[in-house]
Design an enzyme around this catalytic site. Structure first.
Site, short mmCIF file in Angstrom:
data_model
loop_
_atom_site.label_atom_id
_atom_site.label_comp_id
_atom_site.label_asym_id
_atom_site.label_seq_id
_atom_site.Cartn_x
_atom_site.Cartn_y
_atom_site.Cartn_z
N TYR A 96 -12.12 7.16 -13.68
CA TYR A 96 -12.38 5.89 -12.98
C TYR A 96 -13.01 4.87 -13.94
O TYR A 96 -12.59 3.71 -14.01
CB TYR A 96 -13.31 6.18 -11.79
CG TYR A 96 -13.48 5.05 -10.81
CD1 TYR A 96 -12.53 4.80 -9.81
CD2 TYR A 96 -14.61 4.23 -10.85
CE1 TYR A 96 -12.70 3.78 -8.90
CE2 TYR A 96 -14.79 3.21 -9.93
CZ TYR A 96 -13.84 2.99 -8.95
OH TYR A 96 -14.01 1.97 -8.05
N LYS A 140 -11.32 1.41 -15.23
CA LYS A 140 -11.94 0.12 -14.92
C LYS A 140 -12.36 -0.63 -16.20
O LYS A 140 -12.24 -1.85 -16.28
CB LYS A 140 -13.14 0.31 -13.99
CG LYS A 140 -12.79 0.88 -12.61
CD LYS A 140 -11.79 0.03 -11.84
CE LYS A 140 -11.68 0.46 -10.37
NZ LYS A 140 -10.66 -0.30 -9.64
N ASP A 183 0.85 -1.19 0.00
CA ASP A 183 0.00 0.00 0.00
C ASP A 183 0.88 1.24 0.00
O ASP A 183 2.02 1.21 0.47
CB ASP A 183 -0.92 0.03 1.23
CG ASP A 183 -2.16 0.90 1.01
OD1 ASP A 183 -3.26 0.32 0.83
OD2 ASP A 183 -2.04 2.14 1.01
N ASN A 238 -5.75 -4.27 -6.49
CA ASN A 238 -6.89 -3.66 -5.82
C ASN A 238 -6.72 -2.16 -5.58
O ASN A 238 -7.71 -1.46 -5.40
CB ASN A 238 -7.11 -4.41 -4.50
CG ASN A 238 -8.03 -3.66 -3.56
OD1 ASN A 238 -9.25 -3.69 -3.73
ND2 ASN A 238 -7.46 -2.98 -2.57
N ASP A 265 3.99 2.47 -4.24
CA ASP A 265 3.03 3.16 -5.10
C ASP A 265 2.73 2.24 -6.28
O ASP A 265 3.62 1.98 -7.11
CB ASP A 265 3.63 4.49 -5.58
CG ASP A 265 2.65 5.30 -6.43
OD1 ASP A 265 1.70 4.71 -6.97
OD2 ASP A 265 2.86 6.52 -6.55
P1 NAD Z 1 -10.16 2.41 0.02
O1 NAD Z 1 -9.96 3.86 -0.22
O2 NAD Z 1 -10.79 1.96 1.30
O3 NAD Z 1 -8.78 1.63 -0.15
C1 NAD Z 1 -7.93 1.87 -1.24
C2 NAD Z 1 -6.51 1.59 -0.79
O4 NAD Z 1 -5.65 1.78 -1.93
C3 NAD Z 1 -6.01 2.56 0.30
O5 NAD Z 1 -5.42 1.85 1.37
C4 NAD Z 1 -5.00 3.44 -0.43
O6 NAD Z 1 -3.93 3.87 0.40
C5 NAD Z 1 -4.50 2.49 -1.51
N1 NAD Z 1 -3.93 3.20 -2.64
C6 NAD Z 1 -4.40 4.27 -3.30
N2 NAD Z 1 -3.56 4.65 -4.26
C7 NAD Z 1 -2.51 3.80 -4.21
C8 NAD Z 1 -1.30 3.68 -4.93
N3 NAD Z 1 -0.99 4.54 -5.91
N4 NAD Z 1 -0.47 2.67 -4.61
C9 NAD Z 1 -0.75 1.81 -3.61
N5 NAD Z 1 -1.87 1.89 -2.87
C10 NAD Z 1 -2.74 2.87 -3.18
O7 NAD Z 1 -11.02 1.92 -1.24
P2 NAD Z 1 -11.83 0.57 -1.53
O8 NAD Z 1 -13.25 0.96 -1.67
O9 NAD Z 1 -11.46 -0.53 -0.63
O10 NAD Z 1 -11.32 0.28 -3.01
C11 NAD Z 1 -10.46 -0.79 -3.34
C12 NAD Z 1 -10.67 -1.12 -4.80
O11 NAD Z 1 -12.02 -1.53 -5.00
C13 NAD Z 1 -10.42 0.05 -5.74
O12 NAD Z 1 -9.76 -0.40 -6.90
C14 NAD Z 1 -11.82 0.50 -6.09
O13 NAD Z 1 -11.88 1.12 -7.33
C15 NAD Z 1 -12.56 -0.82 -6.08
N6 NAD Z 1 -14.00 -0.69 -5.91
C16 NAD Z 1 -14.54 -0.11 -4.79
C17 NAD Z 1 -15.92 -0.02 -4.69
C18 NAD Z 1 -16.60 0.60 -3.51
O14 NAD Z 1 -17.81 0.81 -3.56
N7 NAD Z 1 -15.92 0.88 -2.43
C19 NAD Z 1 -16.74 -0.51 -5.72
C20 NAD Z 1 -16.14 -1.10 -6.82
C21 NAD Z 1 -14.77 -1.19 -6.91
#
Ligand code: NAD
Length: 262
Positions: free
Chosen positions: A157, A161, A39, A92, A65
């Site tokens: 986004y 995706k 992360d 993720n 990153d």
């Molecule tokens: P979140 O914000 O809770 O977690 C995302 C994590 O990614 C964080 O810990 C952040 O520090 C890390 N991150 C961000 N940029 C980064 C980088 N450049 N390098 C390394 N780490 C990085 O979000 P989430 O909702 O758990 O989302 C996780 C994944 O699920 C994402 O790809 C998101 O698009 C996808 N997603 C989320 C949802 C939703 O409703 N929450 C729905 C569909 C898809």
């Protein structure tokens, strides 16, 4: 020990410090996997790895990153040295920015694509050769229903995706003869900080108090009238990572409370 579906498998998970990534790390660890929690944010990633180790799992955290090639090279080197070559890769890491296309900051658009699309390419190209040699492997790309249908305000986004699902299909075809599966998991609205961080914006946009946005704005969009729990997405990911899912490859599989059935 030994009955878990992912027993002994080394799983590299990006964005593991929060939300869906953290849930996947916890679920995979319970199923016996050895976890590499990568992360951008070092402290919460290290805290998660510590929690998993206290519960008896092998786990390390790596600050990285996901949009940078050198960082991915370091993650894979650390994974291999500490736990062994990755059996499972979960792309993720992700972030959101909402703006109309004509107002979308050019640099932000590029950054979102770099994390969610380039990042998955950069990590995939590093794990595929060893997976091909071992004739097994699992790559799970966390896409979204935003990879299947458009949402106003989410140009970067959605583009990232949609692109991630395309990458998934190509890599699935290239690796299918080698016992590797590659799938895109497409969640709908999941209760994580990524969604909660949008509540203030939606609250002022709709003119309703922030604590009522989920119940009155987001949940009613979903036929099940609720947000998913991150653990539900993690359970689906655990199935895709398991031996039982060996016939599933190149798919965009949806978990969305019925959203895209409308
Ligand atoms: P979140 O914000 O809770 O977690 C995302 C994590 O990614 C964080 O810990 C952040 O520090 C890390 N991150 C961000 N940029 C980064 C980088 N450049 N390098 C390394 N780490 C990085 O979000 P989430 O909702 O758990 O989302 C996780 C994944 O699920 C994402 O790809 C998101 O698009 C996808 N997603 C989320 C949802 C939703 O409703 N929450 C729905 C569909 C898809």
């Amino acid at each position: 020990m030994g009955n878990e579906t992912l027993y002994g498998k080394v799983a590299v998970i990006s964005g593991a410090a929060s939300g869906i990534g953290a849930a996947i790390a916890r679920t995979f660890a319970r199923e016996g996997a050895r976890i590499v929690a990568a992360d951008l944010r070092e402290e919460p990633a290290a805290a998660l790895a510590g929690e998993l180790r206290r519960e008896g799992a092998d786990a390390i955290a790596v600050a990285a990153d996901a949009s940078l090639q050198a960082d991915w090279e370091r993650v894979m080197a650390r994974a291999e040295a500490a736990l062994g070559p990755p059996d499972i890769l979960v792309n993720n890491a992700g972030r959101q920015h909402v703006a109309q296309v004509e107002d979308f900051p050019v640099e932000t658009f590029r950054e979102l694509l770099d994390v969610m699309l380039m990042g998955a390419f950069l990590s995939t190209r590093l794990v595929v050769p060893a997976m091909k040699a071992r004739r097994s492997g699992r790559i799970i790309n966390i896409a979204s229903i935003n990879g299947l249908v458009g949402f106003p305000g989410k140009a970067a986004y959605n583009a990232a995706k949609h692109g991630l699902i395309g990458l998934t299909r190509v890599v699935a075809l290239e690796t299918a003869p080698y016992g590797i599966t590659v799938n895109a998991l497409c969640p709908g609205y999941v209760d994580t900080p990524l969604v909660r961080n949008q509540l203030a914006e939606l609250s002022s946009l709709r003119g309703i108090p922030e604590d009522r946005v989920i119940a009155e704005v987001i949940a009613p969009l979903v036929p099940q009238n609720r947000l998913l729990d991150p653990s539900e997405v993690a359970d689906y990911a655990a199935f895709l990572a398991s031996e039982r899912a060996k016939g599933v490859t190149g798919q965009a599989v949806v978990i969305d409370g019925g959203y895209t059935a409308q």
